[in-house]
Design an enzyme around this catalytic site. Structure first.
Site, PDB file in Angstrom:
ATOM      1  N   SER A   1     -36.424 -45.629  -3.370  1.00 60.65           N
ATOM      2  CA  SER A   1     -37.876 -45.602  -3.211  1.00 60.65           C
ATOM      3  C   SER A   1     -38.252 -45.541  -1.724  1.00 60.65           C
ATOM      4  O   SER A   1     -37.811 -44.634  -1.018  1.00 60.65           O
ATOM      5  CB  SER A   1     -38.463 -46.828  -3.921  1.00 60.65           C
TER       6      SER A   1
ATOM      7  N   ASP B   1     -40.719 -39.749 -12.721  1.00 56.67           N
ATOM      8  CA  ASP B   1     -40.794 -40.982 -11.932  1.00 56.67           C
ATOM      9  C   ASP B   1     -42.244 -41.166 -11.506  1.00 56.67           C
ATOM     10  O   ASP B   1     -42.806 -40.319 -10.821  1.00 56.67           O
ATOM     11  CB  ASP B   1     -39.886 -40.848 -10.707  1.00 56.67           C
TER      12      ASP B   1
ATOM     13  N   HIS C   1     -38.373 -45.128 -12.654  1.00 56.73           N
ATOM     14  CA  HIS C   1     -38.283 -45.059 -11.199  1.00 56.73           C
ATOM     15  C   HIS C   1     -36.834 -45.088 -10.745  1.00 56.73           C
ATOM     16  O   HIS C   1     -36.110 -46.026 -11.069  1.00 56.73           O
ATOM     17  CB  HIS C   1     -39.059 -46.242 -10.617  1.00 56.73           C
TER      18      HIS C   1
END
Length: 487
Positions: free
Chosen positions: A204, A428, A456
């Protein structure tokens, strides 16, 4: 999950890598680490870094570091990790969720390293509000009607008070809590761990941190995996819009799955169910639901709970429970999801991730959007994410930040870096797939692994194709031959 402890305890590291280091940085790069055991199979230490890398004489910050030793007993090197955020604890990721962070073969061959970036957790940290103040900031229902000028001003005053508290309670570190400084800290960690190149797995926001490292130190790039990429070239406004659209898409996928089951709180078509959810959100926005602890569940907190559950497909059943509860006037499960998002438990905040998240974003992202650009962004979101849109934009939380942002938004090419693997998941919601495509295209040596699916990030999430490709690269240096797709 406690790692295999067959490797003998060790408090030693290889000699620091100080080759080519400037004289004023040698006291930092030449540190010898003092490891101590901090749980079965884990060692911990603290590394000192300059507060300001541009002027190392200004002061220092402390970086908390944890190591899970290679279970083979003979590591091929260190693998630094970052769970994202910005503001999530890398120490906590490795200490509490090691098997979630990396696969077994990686744990066998690498010393897996977690660290709390500057401003975060057990490192020199940003401090803003105590728990009651944070509760009021995050959960109190605005007095003014959503969308009015008075409502926007009320939110701005809240954000301004939060910013003032962060500056007052953080001992002067706020201007230096930036991704560029954190990337320079990673090079320091690489060096004091005795590695000549950085091996890194970033999730991320950790992809932006890793890409920034590659921009600053392309000749020090070893094996970098950037999973669930942030596009470094787009504005904060564009981030907000694309994420809103991403969560709408994930919400529709959840709804389609929900409607196939017998326990779904909605009926009919996906479009109809999304409209009913919109009615629910509008209802709690108008008449918040009281919880046992005195908080009230309005649309903002319900949306936070929805977002929290959409990060992983495994959380969808909890979302169904939360929405069923809200439909019946019971906000407790929705608050459990919102508390999970904010790392809150029993009325206390277990970390400073919200404070650190805000600090990094306000220092990293320029905020020069014009009124016309903001209006266009809102119109696009309303068209492409109609369920999410009414509860997505508020006052700019960085408008009254005490320091101007120092970050830039631009493509990162990292010319001269070794191959860098980017992983993107097609639905995502938090880091939409188009960002991974964009980052892989920007990087001169970027290679894209596509995971077709929900949730995710993509590595170590049960897709053997993704896992095998990532681990062949990390462990053997085998770079995927062109972009690959894993269904």
């Amino acid at each position: 999950m406690i790692p295999d402890t067959s490797a003998p305890p060790s408090t030693e590291s290889p000699a620091p890598d100080t080759e080519g280091v400037a004289a004023d940085l040698l006291p930092f790069y030449g540190q010898e680490l003092d490891w101590s055991t901090c749980g079965d199979g884990f060692d911990c230490t603290t590394v000192t870094a300059p507060l300001d890398w541009a002027d190392p004489s200004v002061g220092e910050v402390e970086l908390s570091v944890i190591r899970s030793r290679a279970t083979s007993g003979e590591a091929i090197g260190s693998l630094l990790t970052n769970p994202g955020g910005p503001g999530a604890s890398g120490v906590g990721l490795i200490r509490d969720s090691l098997t979630y962070a990396v696969g077994e073969s990686v744990r066998e061959q690498f010393d897996v390293i977690g660290f709390d970036p500057r401003g975060v957790g057990e490192s020199t940290a940003v401090r803003c509000f105590d728990a009651p103040e944070m509760d009021a900031y995050l959960f109190d229902i605005p007095e003014n009607r959503r969308g009015t000028d008075a409502w926007a001003e009320e939110l701005r005053e809240r954000h301004a008070a939060f910013a003032e508290a962060c500056d007052a309670h953080s001992d002067g570190i706020i201007p230096f809590i930036t991704t560029e400084n954190s990337a320079r800290d990673m090079d320091l960690l690489r060096a004091v761990l005795g590695d000549r190149e950085l091996n890194y797995l970033g999730y991320s926001y950790g992809t932006f941190l890793g890409a920034t490292y590659a921009k600053l130190f392309p000749d020090k790039v070893g094996r970098l995996v950037l999973d669930g990429a942030v596009d470094p070239a787009i504005s904060n406004l564009e981030v907000d819009v694309v994420q809103g659209i991403g969560f709408e898409s994930a919400l529709r996928a959840y709804m389609a799955d929900c409607l196939e089951g017998s326990d779904c709180p909605f009926r009919g078509t996906v479009d109809g169910a999304m409209a009913d959810l919109g009615t629910l959100l509008a209802g709690v926005d108008r008449d918040p639901l009281p919880a046992a602890d005195g908080r009230e569940l309005g649309a903002d907190s319900l949306m936070t709970g929805i977002v929290a559950a959409l990060y992983a497909e495994e959380s969808w059943p909890y979302l169904s429970l939360a929405l069923q509860g809200a439909l019946e006037g019971d906000p407790e499960t929705a608050f459990l999801l919102a508390d999970f998002y904010y790392d809150r438990e029993g009325g206390e905040y277990l970390s400073n991730q919200t404070e650190a998240f805000r600090t990094y974003n306000c220092m990293d992202y320029p905020t020069e959007a014009t009124p016309d650009e903001i209006a266009a962004a809102r119109a696009r979101l309303a068209e492409e994410a109609p369920t999410v849109a009414p509860y997505w934009f508020g006052a700019n939380p960085c408008a009254d930040w005490p320091y101007p942002p120092t970050g830039v938004r631009e493509p990162i090419t990292a010319e001269g870096a070794a191959p860098i693997v980017v992983v993107g998941t097609t639905n995502d919601p938090a880091t939409p797939y188009e960002w991974s495509v964009s980052l892989a295209d920007q990087l001169a040596s970027g290679v894209l692994i596509t995971r077709e699916g929900e949730g995710h990030t993509g590595y170590n999430k049960g897709n053997a194709c993704v896992d095998e490709a990532v681990e062949a690269y990390l462990l053997e240096g085998t770079v995927p031959q062109g972009n690959i797709t894993c269904d």
